[in-house]
Design a protein around this motif. Structure first.
Motif, PDB file in Angstrom:
ATOM      1  N   THR A 118     -12.581   7.743   1.652  1.00 47.43           N
ATOM      2  CA  THR A 118     -11.952   8.739   0.781  1.00 47.43           C
ATOM      3  C   THR A 118     -11.704   8.185  -0.627  1.00 47.43           C
ATOM      4  OG1 THR A 118      -9.768   8.088   1.627  1.00 47.43           O
ATOM      5  CG2 THR A 118     -10.869   9.947   2.702  1.00 47.43           C
ATOM      6  N   ASP A 119     -11.387   6.896  -0.703  1.00 47.82           N
ATOM      7  CA  ASP A 119     -11.124   6.264  -1.999  1.00 47.82           C
ATOM      8  C   ASP A 119     -11.912   4.963  -2.073  1.00 47.82           C
ATOM      9  OD1 ASP A 119     -10.204   5.149  -4.312  1.00 47.82           O
ATOM     10  OD2 ASP A 119      -8.079   5.206  -3.785  1.00 47.82           O
ATOM     11  N   ARG A 172      -9.700   0.729   3.176  1.00 45.87           N
ATOM     12  CA  ARG A 172     -11.018   1.180   2.754  1.00 45.87           C
ATOM     13  C   ARG A 172     -11.745   1.774   3.955  1.00 45.87           C
ATOM     14  NH1 ARG A 172     -13.693  -1.214  -1.402  1.00 45.87           N
ATOM     15  NH2 ARG A 172     -11.570  -1.433  -2.244  1.00 45.87           N
ATOM     16  N   ARG A 182       0.837  -1.198   0.000  1.00 47.36           N
ATOM     17  CA  ARG A 182       0.000   0.000   0.000  1.00 47.36           C
ATOM     18  C   ARG A 182       0.877   1.255   0.000  1.00 47.36           C
ATOM     19  NH1 ARG A 182      -1.431  -0.129   5.011  1.00 47.36           N
ATOM     20  NH2 ARG A 182      -0.965  -2.243   5.734  1.00 47.36           N
ATOM     21  N   GLU A 190     -12.005   2.673  -4.100  1.00 42.67           N
ATOM     22  CA  GLU A 190     -11.279   1.536  -4.664  1.00 42.67           C
ATOM     23  C   GLU A 190      -9.966   1.258  -3.948  1.00 42.67           C
ATOM     24  OE1 GLU A 190     -12.664  -0.329  -6.882  1.00 42.67           O
ATOM     25  OE2 GLU A 190     -14.393   1.006  -7.082  1.00 42.67           O
ATOM     26  N   GLY A 191      -9.533   2.187  -3.081  1.00 45.39           N
ATOM     27  CA  GLY A 191      -8.222   2.047  -2.473  1.00 45.39           C
ATOM     28  C   GLY A 191      -8.239   1.290  -1.156  1.00 45.39           C
TER      29      GLY A 191
END
Length: 240
Positions: free
Chosen positions: A191-192, A198, A130, A194-195
């Motif tokens: 915030t993301d 999560r 990450r 897909e990231g």
């Protein structure tokens, strides 16, 4: 059957019926209290989650933080992540076995707030898989109370091995040697989509079955009373 034996049986039936009615009524009343508590919790959480974020409590407010008064407040905080002190905490997730990623956030005044940045899958467990956030960060999320008690069948934390199964902030910060740390943590907003980690995974929908449980217990009390009436009528009929 003699009259004396019938009266003994009737007495036993009466005592048992009274005990069952008292027990079931107590359980029903307790469920009613739990119902009101759960409805209040749901209303309180819904209002706090939907509110605009307010500054996270500072050291002057830490001693007064309570579960009833502060949990699930939408808060914001600025600071820099101490990525080298990241902690993983096992949790079931939408990805299967997963981990909460708790990272200390150091504020300008030197105090620290643990941020639950979200959940990662087993494949994203390693920090090398990450991208770690660097520099000044603006975090919004929900204030959560430390989980310093275990649950039924939960495994025990092993701080000496760096292994935790619940978000026990005092244990984590002590083991990591983090001073001036807030007694709460913050579940970071999504915030993301897909990231990883999560964010936005806080459970804010609560199961509420207390009304059906209360009805069940009150029904059991009523059945116990009906059963006693049936026995009473039978015994009086035999006697008469």
């Amino acid at each position: 059957m003699t009259t004396e034996i019938r009266w003994v049986r009737l007495g036993i039936a009466t005592v048992l019926a009274a005990a069952f009615v008292a027990l079931f009524m107590s359980l029903g009343i307790w469920q009613v209290h739990r119902l009101h508590w759960k409805l209040d919790l749901i209303a309180r959480v819904d209002a706090r989650v939907a509110a605009e974020p307010v500054p996270a409590p500072g050291p002057a407010d830490w001693a007064g933080i309570t579960r009833e008064g502060d949990e699930y407040r939408h808060v914001e905080v600025d600071g820099t992540f101490m990525n080298e002190d990241e902690v993983l905490i096992y949790t079931p997730s939408m990805f299967g076995p997963g981990y909460w990623v708790l990272t200390p956030l150091k504020r300008d005044d030197g105090t620290i707030v643990m941020i639950n940045r979200g959940v990662v899958s087993e494949e994203k467990k390693s920090p090398d898989s990450r991208v770690a956030p660097e520099g000044e960060q603006h975090i919004t999320g929900l204030l959560r109370i430390t989980e310093d008690h275990g649950y039924l069948f939960s495994q025990k934390d092993r701080p000496e091995d760096g292994v935790w199964y619940r978000r026990d902030i005092a244990s984590i910060t002590k083991t990591k040697g983090l001073e001036n740390a807030a007694p709460y943590f913050i579940d970071q907003d999504l915030t993301d989509p897909e990231g990883f980690p999560r964010g936005g995974q806080t459970v804010v929908k609560f199961r509420n079955s207390h009304l059906s449980y209360a009805i069940t217990w009150f029904s059991m009390a009523a059945l116990s009373l009906v059963g006693w009436v049936v026995v009473l009528r039978q015994e009086l009929k035999k006697r008469g």
